[in-house]
Design an enzyme around this catalytic site. Structure first.
Site, PDB file in Angstrom:
ATOM      1  N   HIS A  90       1.257  -0.995  -0.100  1.00  0.00           N
ATOM      2  CA  HIS A  90      -0.031   0.119  -0.026  1.00  0.00           C
ATOM      3  C   HIS A  90       0.910   1.040   0.038  1.00  0.00           C
ATOM      4  O   HIS A  90       2.541   1.118   0.391  1.00  0.00           O
ATOM      5  CB  HIS A  90      -0.824  -0.451   1.000  1.00  0.00           C
ATOM      6  CG  HIS A  90      -0.397   0.172   2.543  1.00  0.00           C
ATOM      7  ND1 HIS A  90      -0.206   1.442   3.214  1.00  0.00           N
ATOM      8  CD2 HIS A  90       0.087  -1.316   3.835  1.00  0.00           C
ATOM      9  CE1 HIS A  90       0.574   1.312   4.045  1.00  0.00           C
ATOM     10  NE2 HIS A  90       0.419   0.310   4.600  1.00  0.00           N
TER      11      HIS A  90
ATOM     12  N   CYS B 226       3.752  -3.824   6.758  1.00  0.00           N
ATOM     13  CA  CYS B 226       3.719  -3.978   5.444  1.00  0.00           C
ATOM     14  C   CYS B 226       4.586  -3.611   4.263  1.00  0.00           C
ATOM     15  O   CYS B 226       5.565  -3.201   4.932  1.00  0.00           O
ATOM     16  CB  CYS B 226       2.209  -3.207   5.216  1.00  0.00           C
ATOM     17  SG  CYS B 226       0.588  -3.685   5.704  1.00  0.00           S
TER      18      CYS B 226
END
Length: 231
Positions: A186, A201
């Protein structure tokens, strides 16, 4: 897992390493924010990276250039000291640049899976390939910090949410593509070299995250390998 909070915590862990003793101990905030006159242990390497005269001596111009780099990438303390954190970021940039357009030269990311997103934790790079053909990248990424490492292995994109917001950290995670529990590709609004890293992430620039969103789909393979420096 978008790590937009706690950006200052790295200063607590590295101040003693990257700042002169007078700034590391007992310095007031005003003093800590001033430009140091001390040469750091990586002075010559940092000067060379920044295109400064390489003499190993700290000058006002050197400090200004180093501080500008530190501020751009969220490196703290940002006092213009050529310490291990600042040089570590520069050294990683040099290694990333050296990869060029052949990120899978060692053949560690599978070439028998068709379209696959590869993540090299050691070099903090990601790319998309189809067999041996490079489709997009490589692009610099920001993966999990120590204690929140991005998990290695072969995974699959199992859920996509373009406007996701983290339920754990309450921060936006645009163009999220989840591939391992709460770990996802992301975009974030910080530098890809902002230490110490994400909460697991694979952080990307908005440009890269949008491109990954357009190229990947649910069920596509993701392969994560290597080890992030400092973890």
């Amino acid at each position: 897992m978008g790590d937009l909070r706690r950006r200052g915590v790295v200063a607590l862990g590295v101040t003693a390493l990257v700042a002169p003793l007078t700034l590391a101990i007992g310095a007031t905030p005003a003093q800590a924010a001033s430009c140091t006159t001390s040469a750091g242990p990586y002075q010559k390497k940092v000067e060379k990276f920044l295109g400064r005269p390489v003499d190993g001596k700290q000058s006002a111009a050197d400090c200004k250039a180093i501080r500008a780099f530190q501020n751009k990438h969220g490196i703290r303390p940002n006092i213009g000291y050529a310490g291990p954190v600042t040089w570590g970021v520069m050294d990683l940039m040099n290694k990333q640049k050296a990869v060029g357009k052949n990120p899978n030269k060692a053949g560690k990311c599978p070439t028998n899976k068709g379209r696959i997103a590869c993540v090299n934790l050691t070099l903090q790079l990601s790319w998309i390939q189809d067999g041996k053909k490079l489709v997009y990248g490589p692009v610099p990424v920001r993966t999990g910090r120590n204690g929140y490492e991005t998990r290695t292995g072969l995974k699959k994109v199992y859920w996509r949410n373009k406007n996701h917001v983290s339920t754990i950290y309450d921060v936006p995670m645009p163009y999220s593509q989840f591939f391992d529990g709460g770990q996802a590709f992301h975009s974030v609004g910080v530098s890809m070299w902002n230490p110490p890293g994400s909460h697991g992430c694979v952080n990307m620039t908005k440009t890269a995250a949008k491109k990954y969103w357009s190229l990947l789909k649910k069920g596509d393979d993701v392969y994560v390998y290597g080890r992030k420096p400092g973890t």
